[in-house]
Design an enzyme around this catalytic site. Structure first.
Site, PDB file in Angstrom:
ATOM      1  N   CYS A   1       0.879  -1.128   0.033  1.00 42.94           N
ATOM      2  CA  CYS A   1       0.119  -0.143   0.063  1.00 42.94           C
ATOM      3  C   CYS A   1       0.818   1.146   0.200  1.00 42.94           C
ATOM      4  O   CYS A   1       0.601   2.141  -0.573  1.00 42.94           O
ATOM      5  CB  CYS A   1      -1.092  -0.010   1.255  1.00 42.94           C
ATOM      6  SG  CYS A   1      -2.339   1.490   1.413  1.00 42.94           S
ATOM      7  N   CYS A   2       1.866   1.389   0.761  1.00 41.04           N
ATOM      8  CA  CYS A   2       2.833   2.342   0.926  1.00 41.04           C
ATOM      9  C   CYS A   2       3.445   2.772  -0.404  1.00 41.04           C
ATOM     10  O   CYS A   2       3.683   3.719  -0.967  1.00 41.04           O
ATOM     11  CB  CYS A   2       3.757   2.372   2.015  1.00 41.04           C
ATOM     12  SG  CYS A   2       3.412   2.742   3.571  1.00 41.04           S
TER      13      CYS A   2
ATOM     14  N   CYS B   1      -1.026   8.138   7.584  1.00 38.70           N
ATOM     15  CA  CYS B   1      -2.582   8.014   7.134  1.00 38.70           C
ATOM     16  C   CYS B   1      -3.048   7.427   8.431  1.00 38.70           C
ATOM     17  O   CYS B   1      -2.912   6.753   9.117  1.00 38.70           O
ATOM     18  CB  CYS B   1      -2.170   6.918   6.255  1.00 38.70           C
ATOM     19  SG  CYS B   1      -1.692   7.337   4.673  1.00 38.70           S
TER      20      CYS B   1
ATOM     21  N   CYS C   1      -3.432   3.721   9.685  1.00 38.61           N
ATOM     22  CA  CYS C   1      -1.959   3.466  10.098  1.00 38.61           C
ATOM     23  C   CYS C   1      -1.648   3.932  11.358  1.00 38.61           C
ATOM     24  O   CYS C   1      -0.382   3.866  11.387  1.00 38.61           O
ATOM     25  CB  CYS C   1      -0.998   3.127   8.970  1.00 38.61           C
ATOM     26  SG  CYS C   1      -1.664   2.072   7.472  1.00 38.61           S
TER      27      CYS C   1
ATOM     28  N   CYS D   1       7.547   4.176   5.837  1.00 42.08           N
ATOM     29  CA  CYS D   1       7.095   4.170   4.587  1.00 42.08           C
ATOM     30  C   CYS D   1       7.977   3.721   3.376  1.00 42.08           C
ATOM     31  O   CYS D   1       7.697   3.283   2.425  1.00 42.08           O
ATOM     32  CB  CYS D   1       6.418   5.344   3.980  1.00 42.08           C
ATOM     33  SG  CYS D   1       5.123   6.001   5.067  1.00 42.08           S
TER      34      CYS D   1
HETATM   35  S1  SF4 Z   1       0.680   4.518   5.730  1.00 43.11           S
HETATM   36 FE1  SF4 Z   1      -1.051   2.954   5.535  1.00 43.11          FE
HETATM   37  S2  SF4 Z   1      -2.934   3.875   4.219  1.00 43.11           S
HETATM   38 FE2  SF4 Z   1      -1.006   5.108   4.134  1.00 43.11          FE
HETATM   39  S3  SF4 Z   1      -0.026   4.448   2.137  1.00 43.11           S
HETATM   40 FE3  SF4 Z   1       1.081   3.251   3.910  1.00 43.11          FE
HETATM   41  S4  SF4 Z   1      -0.030   1.393   4.415  1.00 43.11           S
HETATM   42 FE4  SF4 Z   1      -1.363   2.772   2.968  1.00 43.11          FE
END
Ligand code: SF4
Length: 242
Positions: free
Chosen positions: A120-121, A203, A206, A229
Site C-alpha cells: 500500500c505504501c 495515514c 495506520c 514508509c
Molecule cells: S501509511 Fe497505511 S494507508 Fe498510508 S500508504 Fe502506507 S499502508 Fe497505505
C-alpha cells in the site's frame, strides 16, 4: 531520478561539512540558491514539516512544496493543509497515486493497508514520490537525527539513497524541544492531533495514539514490524515521513 547528479559525491560531502553548524534558515537558503527551481519539499504535515513550511513561507524561498495525498489522511491533516496555505500564501501541491482508493480496492482488495502495508505504501507513497522526484535535482526533508536509529546518521546534505538526487535535511541537529520552541515562538500552525496523543501522524488507518512513555512513533503501523514508509531509506538500512 536525475540522469546526471547535480552535485558530485565530493561536493555533497563538502556541503554537508560546511553546513553542519548552519541554522535551518541558512541551510534552506543555500539549497534554494543552489537548486531552485528544481528544489522540492515533500511534507507529510508533521510538526517538523510545518516548521519548514514556516521558514519557506516567511523567507520567500523558492521551494516547490508538495504532499503525498494518499486519500486516507486524517480530516485534521487536510484542514492543516489549508491553514498553512492561507497563513503563508503558498501552494502545497497534492501528489496523488495513479489509482484512486476505489481502483486500488478493485485491483488489490479492500483495506490493502491491513493486509499488505508495504504494498500500500509503495502504491500510495513511494511510487508517486518517485514520479515527483523526476522533476527535482534536490529535495528537502524534515527528518531529525534523534527520531530513529536509521536517521541518526543523516547529514545536512546527502545523496538520497533511493532516488539519487540530493537530499537536504535542515532540521537534523534539532531536537523535538527545538521544534516545539520554534512553533510557539512563531505561532506555526500544527496538527490538532498532536495535542490528542499523536506525536507522529501518517495515514489515518495506520496511525494510533501513543501512551505516555511510549516511543513517539509507536503509533505508526502498531502491531507491525513496519516502521517506515520507505520514503527516507538510508544507505545502511532501507526504510517515513515525519
Ligand atoms: S501509511 Fe497505511 S494507508 Fe498510508 S500508504 Fe502506507 S499502508 Fe497505505
Amino acid at each position: 531520478m536525475a540522469d546526471t547528479p547535480s552535485l558530485t559525491d565530493a561536493e555533497v560531502a563538502d556541503a554537508a561539512a560546511s553546513l553542519e553548524d548552519a541554522t535551518p534558515e541558512a541551510i534552506l537558503g543555500w539549497a534554494a540558491a543552489r537548486f531552485a527551481p528544481r528544489l522540492g519539499f515533500a511534507t507529510g504535515f508533521g510538526v517538523e514539516g510545518c516548521v519548514l513550511v514556516d521558514l519557506i513561507g516567511r523567507h520567500g524561498l523558492a521551494v516547490d512544496v508538495f504532499t503525498l495525498d494518499t486519500g486516507v489522511l486524517f480530516p485534521e491533516t487536510y484542514g492543516l493543509w489549508g491553514r498553512l496555505e492561507d497563513r503563508y500564501g503558498v501552494t502545497i501541491r497534492g501528489v496523488r497515486p495513479a489509482q484512486s482508493l476505489a481502483q486500488q480496492a478493485a485491483a488489490h482488495g479492500d483495506a490493502l493497508w491491513e493486509r499488505e502495508p508495504d504494498a500500500c505504501c509503495r502504491l500510495r507513497k513511494v511510487e508517486p514520490l518517485a514520479e515527483a522526484a523526476r522533476g527535482f535535482d534536490a529535495w528537502t526533508s524534515a527528518i531529525r537525527r534523534d527520531q530513529t536509529p536509521d536517521r541518526a546518521g543523516a547529514r545536512v546534505v546527502e545523496r538520497d539513497a533511493k532516488f539519487g538526487i540530493v537530499k537536504i535535511n535542515p532540521l537534523v541537529r534539532w531536537t523535538s524541544d527545538d521544534v516545539w520552541r520554534h512553533v510557539r515562538a512563531h505561532d506555526v500552525p500544527y496538527n490538532a492531533l498532536h495535542d490528542q496523543g499523536y506525536p507522529s501522524i501518517g495515514c489515518a488507518p495506520c496511525t494510533s495514539p501513543v501512551a505516555a512513555g511510549e516511543d513517539p512513533r509507536a503509533g505508526r503501523w502498531r502491531n507491525s514490524a513496519k516502521t517506515e514508509c520507505g520514503l527516507h531509506d538510508r544507505p545502511s538500512a532501507l526504510r517515513v515521513a515525519p
